[in-house]
Write an enzyme that holds these catalytic residues in place. Structure first.
Site, mmCIF file in Angstrom:
data_model
loop_
_atom_site.group_PDB
_atom_site.id
_atom_site.type_symbol
_atom_site.label_atom_id
_atom_site.label_comp_id
_atom_site.label_asym_id
_atom_site.label_seq_id
_atom_site.Cartn_x
_atom_site.Cartn_y
_atom_site.Cartn_z
ATOM 1 N N ASP A 1 5.211 -13.028 -4.271
ATOM 2 C CA ASP A 1 4.402 -13.081 -5.494
ATOM 3 C C ASP A 1 4.437 -14.459 -6.162
ATOM 4 O O ASP A 1 3.792 -14.668 -7.189
ATOM 5 C CB ASP A 1 4.863 -11.994 -6.484
ATOM 6 C CG ASP A 1 4.446 -10.604 -6.016
ATOM 7 O OD1 ASP A 1 3.688 -10.504 -5.042
ATOM 8 O OD2 ASP A 1 4.883 -9.604 -6.618
ATOM 9 N N CYS B 1 -6.314 -4.216 0.705
ATOM 10 C CA CYS B 1 -6.742 -5.014 -0.447
ATOM 11 C C CYS B 1 -6.805 -6.475 -0.043
ATOM 12 O O CYS B 1 -6.599 -6.817 1.121
ATOM 13 C CB CYS B 1 -5.830 -4.806 -1.637
ATOM 14 S SG CYS B 1 -4.264 -5.619 -1.488
ATOM 15 N N LYS C 1 6.306 -6.303 -15.323
ATOM 16 C CA LYS C 1 5.308 -5.289 -14.951
ATOM 17 C C LYS C 1 5.830 -4.428 -13.802
ATOM 18 O O LYS C 1 5.800 -3.206 -13.858
ATOM 19 C CB LYS C 1 4.013 -5.993 -14.515
ATOM 20 C CG LYS C 1 3.049 -5.094 -13.772
ATOM 21 C CD LYS C 1 1.774 -5.816 -13.373
ATOM 22 C CE LYS C 1 1.806 -6.482 -12.023
ATOM 23 N NZ LYS C 1 1.761 -5.578 -10.859
ATOM 24 N N ASN C 2 6.336 -5.101 -12.759
ATOM 25 C CA ASN C 2 6.731 -4.351 -11.565
ATOM 26 C C ASN C 2 8.013 -3.547 -11.746
ATOM 27 O O ASN C 2 8.325 -2.698 -10.923
ATOM 28 C CB ASN C 2 6.866 -5.296 -10.357
ATOM 29 C CG ASN C 2 5.499 -5.755 -9.862
ATOM 30 O OD1 ASN C 2 4.477 -5.284 -10.347
ATOM 31 N ND2 ASN C 2 5.490 -6.667 -8.915
ATOM 32 N N ARG D 1 -2.338 -2.341 3.491
ATOM 33 C CA ARG D 1 -1.276 -1.811 2.620
ATOM 34 C C ARG D 1 -0.825 -0.467 3.204
ATOM 35 O O ARG D 1 -1.162 0.602 2.685
ATOM 36 C CB ARG D 1 -1.793 -1.629 1.186
ATOM 37 C CG ARG D 1 -2.330 -2.874 0.500
ATOM 38 C CD ARG D 1 -1.308 -3.924 0.174
ATOM 39 N NE ARG D 1 -0.349 -3.560 -0.821
ATOM 40 C CZ ARG D 1 -0.278 -4.070 -2.060
ATOM 41 N NH1 ARG D 1 -1.147 -4.970 -2.455
ATOM 42 N NH2 ARG D 1 0.679 -3.704 -2.890
ATOM 43 N N ARG E 1 -2.457 0.192 -6.889
ATOM 44 C CA ARG E 1 -1.743 0.880 -5.799
ATOM 45 C C ARG E 1 -0.430 1.517 -6.220
ATOM 46 O O ARG E 1 0.008 2.490 -5.616
ATOM 47 C CB ARG E 1 -1.501 -0.088 -4.643
ATOM 48 C CG ARG E 1 -2.711 -0.198 -3.816
ATOM 49 C CD ARG E 1 -2.715 -1.341 -2.864
ATOM 50 N NE ARG E 1 -4.040 -1.371 -2.281
ATOM 51 C CZ ARG E 1 -5.089 -1.878 -2.892
ATOM 52 N NH1 ARG E 1 -4.966 -2.439 -4.066
ATOM 53 N NH2 ARG E 1 -6.270 -1.821 -2.333
ATOM 54 N N ARG F 1 -4.263 -7.961 -15.168
ATOM 55 C CA ARG F 1 -3.413 -6.885 -14.645
ATOM 56 C C ARG F 1 -1.936 -7.257 -14.757
ATOM 57 O O ARG F 1 -1.090 -6.376 -14.831
ATOM 58 C CB ARG F 1 -3.735 -6.631 -13.162
ATOM 59 C CG ARG F 1 -5.083 -6.001 -12.925
ATOM 60 C CD ARG F 1 -5.246 -5.680 -11.455
ATOM 61 N NE ARG F 1 -3.979 -5.201 -10.918
ATOM 62 C CZ ARG F 1 -3.495 -5.507 -9.720
ATOM 63 N NH1 ARG F 1 -4.162 -6.271 -8.904
ATOM 64 N NH2 ARG F 1 -2.330 -5.035 -9.331
HETATM 65 C C1 UD1 Z 1 5.571 -4.634 -4.271
HETATM 66 C C2 UD1 Z 1 5.026 -5.401 -5.449
HETATM 67 C C3 UD1 Z 1 4.162 -6.561 -4.962
HETATM 68 C C4 UD1 Z 1 4.945 -7.451 -3.999
HETATM 69 C C5 UD1 Z 1 5.565 -6.608 -2.900
HETATM 70 C C6 UD1 Z 1 6.495 -7.415 -2.005
HETATM 71 C C7 UD1 Z 1 4.817 -3.750 -7.200
HETATM 72 C C8 UD1 Z 1 3.908 -2.897 -8.021
HETATM 73 N N1 UD1 Z 1 4.230 -4.493 -6.266
HETATM 74 O O1 UD1 Z 1 4.453 -4.095 -3.560
HETATM 75 O O2 UD1 Z 1 3.753 -7.327 -6.095
HETATM 76 O O3 UD1 Z 1 4.068 -8.398 -3.416
HETATM 77 O O4 UD1 Z 1 6.337 -5.529 -3.454
HETATM 78 O O5 UD1 Z 1 7.523 -7.993 -2.745
HETATM 79 O O6 UD1 Z 1 6.009 -3.795 -7.429
HETATM 80 N N2 UD1 Z 1 5.025 -1.822 4.410
HETATM 81 C C9 UD1 Z 1 4.934 -1.059 5.553
HETATM 82 N N3 UD1 Z 1 4.889 0.303 5.391
HETATM 83 C C10 UD1 Z 1 4.975 0.908 4.172
HETATM 84 C C11 UD1 Z 1 5.073 0.101 3.019
HETATM 85 C C12 UD1 Z 1 5.095 -1.269 3.165
HETATM 86 O O7 UD1 Z 1 4.871 -1.564 6.673
HETATM 87 O O8 UD1 Z 1 4.944 2.141 4.112
HETATM 88 C C13 UD1 Z 1 5.049 -3.306 4.544
HETATM 89 C C14 UD1 Z 1 3.908 -3.968 3.789
HETATM 90 O O9 UD1 Z 1 2.729 -4.012 4.579
HETATM 91 C C15 UD1 Z 1 4.476 -5.340 3.510
HETATM 92 C C16 UD1 Z 1 5.979 -5.083 3.323
HETATM 93 O O10 UD1 Z 1 6.214 -3.796 3.911
HETATM 94 O O11 UD1 Z 1 4.300 -6.154 4.647
HETATM 95 C C17 UD1 Z 1 6.441 -5.061 1.877
HETATM 96 O O12 UD1 Z 1 5.641 -4.141 1.151
HETATM 97 P P1 UD1 Z 1 6.188 -3.357 -0.126
HETATM 98 O O13 UD1 Z 1 7.539 -3.915 -0.465
HETATM 99 O O14 UD1 Z 1 6.065 -1.892 0.109
HETATM 100 O O15 UD1 Z 1 5.164 -3.794 -1.241
HETATM 101 P P2 UD1 Z 1 4.662 -2.954 -2.469
HETATM 102 O O16 UD1 Z 1 5.722 -2.018 -2.919
HETATM 103 O O17 UD1 Z 1 3.319 -2.405 -2.169
#
Ligand code: UD1
Length: 419
Positions: free
Chosen positions: A307, A116, A22-23, A121, A92, A399
């Site tokens: 995850d 969430c 999915k991801n 996030r 998201r 999902r």
């Molecule tokens: C993706 C995955 C999710 C997984 C996560 C971490 C998808 C659709 N989702 O989510 O299942 O749990 O990676 O492996 O692929 N952060 C910041 N600033 C930002 C963005 C992120 O500080 O602008 C922080 C977040 O709060 C978190 C960390 O970085 O603590 C990792 O987040 P991120 O890798 O961005 O997760 P997602 O891409 O949302």
């Protein structure tokens, strides 16, 4: 509302085929918009998140049609740049439209995702990245509005307080394909799903070096063409079935699982006392014997994945001794603890640590899923609990897990969906 009923005590045996990731599919879907011609994505799982992303693509003017695990995406009509609140609040990853719209249309309007169940996030890294490429970003009325007459390559440091960001790397990578000159992303995410996106973009004609390392170098402004592409297997689904085999002391062959993506999970299971064998057919997991407790640090790839945190906790909940799980990525990702405790687990939370005292048995109970992976953990706990576990709010599960109850039932689990 639908629920899943699991009656514990069955030993899982047999073969299960792992679906496409999915991801990995979600960013590839938005990246298909960067091409001038249609793409066909193979191995796509039938999941609600994929349907939501297809809706995002339709909203942007393109077409996305899923048929027999093949997704046909035609970017011809892609001329709108707004991802509305109704879609972003459901999923998201809709924020990936930011990078794609900026790259192709020079403008993007995306609803702010908000928090969430697993924590805040933030999207500061996404915005920092596109701003450094020359986009002007404003936030108004709950929407991010980004505009760029011309994107220009730049060196961008993309780590946040919890390390690299998957989503920010995806967005900046897509925008950088349209930027003039060279973009360097330092501290890029190295997760297999990001590598899959890099491979997809390269096959479309993009010039990218460093996929799978913390430094991505992108030469922009190449003409991209639509292609046929098959996404990687889902490593979280694979990990979930590995734990299912371990917790029921079963013997399960996971066909199509990619062992190279599973090293942290395989290693942890082996430490606990589970047999994990890799072959050309896939991964075979054999449970049984005495299990030992083990501490788990949740880290970005190649560390143990966040995850899989809830699922490994379900297993450790029934392993004698004390295990400590430390979550370093999502600060609030312990909601499943309270539900596992209602099933008889003994887990205490101390800030980012969950102290798991293994109990001899769990007992089935009505439980409430708080997020996607928490739902899977409750099902895993239900597989070994005495009596019936009734998992509610399973829309989370739909999902991200394709036909989970059919797959578990084919392995011998007593599981069914009820209305
Ligand atoms: C993706 C995955 C999710 C997984 C996560 C971490 C998808 C659709 N989702 O989510 O299942 O749990 O990676 O492996 O692929 N952060 C910041 N600033 C930002 C963005 C992120 O500080 O602008 C922080 C977040 O709060 C978190 C960390 O970085 O603590 C990792 O987040 P991120 O890798 O961005 O997760 P997602 O891409 O949302």
């Amino acid at each position: 509302m639908q629920k899943i009923s699991v009656k514990g005590g069955k030993t899982l045996k047999g073969t299960v085929e792992i679906s496409g990731s999915k991801n990995a599919t979600l960013p590839v879907m938005t990246a298909a918009l960067l091409a001038e011609s249609p793409s066909v994505i193979h191995n796509v799982p039938y999941l609600n998140d994929i349907k939501t992303m297809a809706q995002v693509l339709h909203t942007l003017g393109s077409t996305a049609c899923l048929e027999d695990h093949r997704l046909h995406i035609d970017p011809k009509g892609f001329n709108k740049f707004e991802a509305p609140y109704e879609l972003v609040k459901t999923m998201r990853a809709s924020i990936y439209s930011l990078g794609a719209c900026l790259a192709r249309l020079g403008e993007a309007k995306v609803s702010l995702p908000g928090g969430c169940a697993i924590g805040a996030r933030p999207i500061d890294l996404h915005l920092k990245g596109v701003e450094q490429l020359g986009a002007k970003v404003t936030i108004e009325h709950g929407y991010i509005h980004a505009k760029a007459t011309k994107l220009k390559g730049s060196t961008i440091y993309l780590a946040g307080p919890h390390g690299p960001s998957v989503g920010a790397t995806v967005n900046v990578l897509m925008a950088a394909t349209a930027a003039e000159g060279t973009t360097v992303i330092e501290s890029a995410s190295t997760e297999p799903e990001v590598v899959d996106l890099v491979n997809f973009l390269k096959a479309m004609g993009a010039h990218i070096e460093g996929g799978g390392t913390a430094r991505l170098v992108i030469e922009g402004q190449k003409t991209l063409k639509g292609i046929d592409y098959s996404v990687i297997p889902d490593r979280v689904e694979a990990g979930t079935f590995m734990v299912a085999a371990a917790i029921t002391r079963g013997d399960v062959l996971l066909k199509k699982a990619e062992a190279a993506h599973m090293t942290a999970v395989s290693d942890k299971l082996r430490q606990i006392g589970v047999t994990v064998e890799e072959s050309t057919e896939g991964i075979r997991v054999k449970g049984g014997g005495s299990y030992k407790p083990s501490d788990v640090w949740i880290l970005p790839y190649p560390g143990f994945p966040t995850d899989m945190q809830a699922q490994i906790m379900a297993l450790l909940a029934v392993v004698p001794g004390v295990s400590v799980i430390t979550e370093t990525i999502w600060e609030n990702r312990f909601m499943h603890v309270f539900e596992l405790n209602r099933m008889g687990a003994e887990i205490n939370i101390d800030r980012s640590h969950a102290v798991v005292k293994g109990v001899p048995k769990l007992t089935g109970a009505p439980v409430m899923a708080s997020d996607l992976r928490a739902s899977a953990a409750l099902i895993l706990a239900g597989l070994v609990a005495e009596g019936e576990t009734l998992v509610q709010r399973i829309y989370h599960l739909d999902r991200g897990y394709e036909k989970i109850e059919q797959k578990l039932s084919a392995l011998g689990a007593d599981i069914q969906r009820t209305n």
